[in-house]
Scaffold this motif. Structure first.
Motif, short mmCIF file in Angstrom:
data_model
loop_
_atom_site.label_atom_id
_atom_site.label_comp_id
_atom_site.label_asym_id
_atom_site.label_seq_id
_atom_site.Cartn_x
_atom_site.Cartn_y
_atom_site.Cartn_z
N GLU A 200 5.57 -9.87 76.84
CA GLU A 200 5.53 -9.08 78.08
C GLU A 200 6.56 -7.96 78.05
O GLU A 200 6.39 -6.94 78.72
N GLU A 201 7.65 -8.13 77.26
CA GLU A 201 8.71 -7.11 77.27
C GLU A 201 8.34 -5.89 76.45
O GLU A 201 8.95 -4.85 76.60
N ILE A 202 7.33 -5.99 75.60
CA ILE A 202 7.04 -4.90 74.68
C ILE A 202 6.06 -3.94 75.30
O ILE A 202 4.96 -4.31 75.71
N ALA A 203 6.43 -2.67 75.37
CA ALA A 203 5.55 -1.67 75.95
C ALA A 203 4.62 -1.09 74.88
O ALA A 203 3.42 -1.06 75.03
N GLU A 204 5.23 -0.58 73.83
CA GLU A 204 4.41 0.03 72.76
C GLU A 204 4.86 -0.52 71.42
O GLU A 204 6.00 -0.94 71.27
N SER A 205 3.96 -0.48 70.46
CA SER A 205 4.35 -0.82 69.08
C SER A 205 3.53 0.04 68.14
O SER A 205 2.42 0.45 68.47
N GLY A 206 4.07 0.30 66.98
CA GLY A 206 3.31 1.11 66.02
C GLY A 206 3.94 1.03 64.64
O GLY A 206 5.10 0.67 64.48
N LEU A 207 3.13 1.39 63.67
CA LEU A 207 3.63 1.39 62.30
C LEU A 207 4.41 2.68 62.08
O LEU A 207 3.96 3.76 62.41
#
Lengths: 154, 277
Positions: free
Chosen positions: A55-62
Motif C-alpha cells: 500500500e505504501e508504494i505509489a509507482e515502480s519501474g525498471l
C-alpha cells in the motif's frame, strides 16, 4: 629498420596511452565522486523484496544505466606483462571500478525522483569480440538495473 | 530499516600503487628472465650441438628440406655444384654428412649451410664468381660450417627462444614478431667467430684440392668494388668484416708459405644459366 619502426610505434602508443589514459581516468573519477555525493540520498540496494508494504508504494519501474569504458594501450601492455608473472591486474581493476560506478550513477539518474531502487543487479560484458579475445585493447560494458520505487508521501 | 547515506572513504576495489613503477619492475624482471634463459640456452646448445649425430640431424631437416627442390632450369648448375662437393668430400674434406647441393634462383649472391647437409647456392652467386677456385673456396667455406656444426648452434638457440615466446605470448602476437627480428640481428653478429673458422677450413680444403690458394679472397674483394646493396645485401650484412677476413686469409697463406697458382675458369654448366625470371 622494420624493427625500429615497430619499436617507435609501440613507444608512441604506450606513452600516449599513459598520459592520455591517466588524465582521462583522473577526470572521470572526479566526475564520479561529485555525482555520487549529489545522489547520495537515493539508496540503491540489492534487497529482493522492498521493505515496504504494497500500500505504501505509489509507482515502480525498471531503471537501468550502462557504461562502456575502454582502456588505453599503456594499461593493456602492463596487463600483458602481469599476465606473464601473475598477480593483481591493477590497471583493469580501475577500469572496471569506473565502469561499475558510472553505470550505477546513470541508473540512479534515470530513476528521477524515486525514493529507493531495489533489487539492483550488475552485469559485465566485454566489448570488441574477436579483438578482445586475441589481446587487443580491452573495452567493457557494465549494465546496472533495478526497480525504482516511488512511495506515497511519507 | 533505517537508511544512512554515507560517502565512500576509500576505494577498496582498486589496489594502491603507481602503474609506472609497476611497469618498470615487471619489464626489468622479464628482461632479466629472458636474458638468463638465453644464456643458459646458449650453453646448452653449444654442449648439445657437437653431440647430435648427423643422421638425427638429417631426420630433423626433412621438415623443411622438401622445400629445397632445385627449380627447373637450374638442374645443370646444381649438378655441377654437387660434383664439386662430392669431389671435395672425397679427397680433401671428409665430413660425416651426405652433402646435397641446391641452387636458388635469388639474385642476391649468397650461400647457405642448412641443417641436414644441405648447401644452397644462389644464382646471383654463380653469376658473380670469376673462377672455379673462387666457387670451390665458397663451397669449402660452407663445408667448414658443417664441420663445426655452426648451423645447429645458431638455429637451435633462436628456435628455442621463439618457441618459448610463442608458448607464452601466443604464436602471432606482436611480441613474438619483435623477438623474432631481434634474434635475427643478434644471431647474425654472433656468427663472426664461426665465419672465421669456416674460412680457415675452406682455405685448407682449397689448398688441398688445387695445391695453391689463388682465388680464396676474391669473393670478399669483389664485394666492396660493386657496392650495389641489393645484389650483395644478405651476404654483406652477415659478414661485415670482409677486410679483416681477407687479411686473415692472406696471413695464413703467408705463414704456411702456400704458393700462388693459376685460376681455373668455371665450367660451362655453371655459366650457362637460364635467363629471365
Amino acid at each position: 629498420m622494420e624493427l625500429a619502426i615497430k619499436l617507435i610505434i609501440f613507444l608512441v602508443l604506450v606513452v600516449t596511452g599513459y598520459f592520455a589514459g591517466s588524465a582521462a581516468e583522473k577526470k572521470h573519477y572526479r566526475s564520479i565522486r561529485e555525482r555520487e555525493k549529489a545522489l547520495l540520498n537515493l539508496p540503491a540496494v540489492t534487497l529482493k523484496t522492498p521493505p515496504y508494504a504494497n500500500e505504501e508504494i505509489a509507482e515502480s519501474g525498471l531503471v537501468c544505466g550502462s557504461a562502456v569504458i575502454s582502456t588505453d594501450y599503456f594499461k593493456f601492455f602492463l596487463a600483458s606483462l602481469r599476465k606473464f608473472f601473475g598477480g593483481r591486474l591493477r590497471t583493469y581493476e580501475s577500469l572496471l571500478d569506473r565502469a561499475r560506478r558510472e553505470a550505477l550513477l546513470r541508473m540512479k539518474a534515470a530513476a528521477g525522483d524515486a525514493d529507493i531502487i531495489v533489487n539492483v543487479r550488475l552485469e559485465t560484458a566485454p566489448i570488441g569480440g574477436k579483438e578482445n579475445a586475441k589481446g587487443g585493447v580491452m573495452s567493457v560494458e557494465v549494465l546496472a538495473y533495478g526497480t525504482a520505487l516511488k512511495l506515497k508521501h511519507r | 530499516m533505517k537508511f544512512t547515506p554515507r560517502e565512500l572513504a576509500e576505494n577498496v576495489n582498486v589496489s594502491p600503487g603507481s602503474p609506472l613503477k609497476e611497469l618498470f619492475k615487471l619489464a626489468a624482471a622479464l628482461l632479466a628472465l629472458l636474458g638468463a634463459v638465453y644464456l643458459i640456452l646458449g650453453l646448452a646448445v653449444d654442449w648439445i650441438a657437437p653431440r647430435l649425430s648427423t643422421g638425427f640431424e638429417e631426420k630433423l631437416a626433412t621438415a623443411f628440406s622438401s622445400r629445397l627442390r632445385t627449380k627447373a632450369g637450374h638442374e645443370a648448375s646444381a649438378q655441377a655444384v654437387q660434383g664439386y662437393l662430392d669431389e671435395l668430400q672425397e679427397h680433401c674434406g671428409r665430413l660425416p654428412y651426405r652433402l646435397k647441393a641446391h641452387v636458388d634462383s635469388s639474385r642476391d649472391a649468397n650461400a647457405l649451410a642448412l641443417p641436414g647437409g644441405h648447401i644452397v647456392v644462389t644464382r646471383g652467386l654463380l653469376e658473380t664468381v670469376g673462377s672455379e677456385n673462387e666457387l670451390v673456396f665458397i663451397l669449402a667455406h660452407e663445408m667448414g660450417h658443417f664441420a663445426h656444426r655452426d648451423h645447429l648452434r645458431a638455429a637451435g638457440r633462436a628456435l628455442v627462444m621463439l618457441m618459448i615466446s610463442g608458448l607464452l605470448f601466443g604464436a602471432d602476437s606482436g611480441i613474438n614478431e619483435v623477438l623474432g627480428q631481434a634474434l635475427n640481428i643478434t644471431e647474425l653478429s654472433f656468427s663472426r667467430r664461426h665465419e672465421t673458422s669456416a674460412d680457415e677450413f675452406g682455405l685448407k680444403v682449397l689448398v688441398c684440392h688445387y695445391g695453391h690458394a689463388a682465388g680464396a679472397a676474391d669473393f670478399f674483394r669483389r664485394i666492396p668494388a660493386d657496392r650495389d646493396p641489393v645484389r650483395f645485401g644478405h651476404y654483406f650484412s652477415t659478414h661485415p668484416e670482409n677486410e679483416r677476413r681477407i687479411a686473415h686469409i692472406q696471413r695464413i697463406v703467408q705463414e704456411q708459405r702456400v704458393e700462388a697458382g693459376p685460376l681455373v675458369p668455371l665450367p660451362d654448366a655453371i655459366r650457362e644459366l637460364p635467363t629471365g625470371r
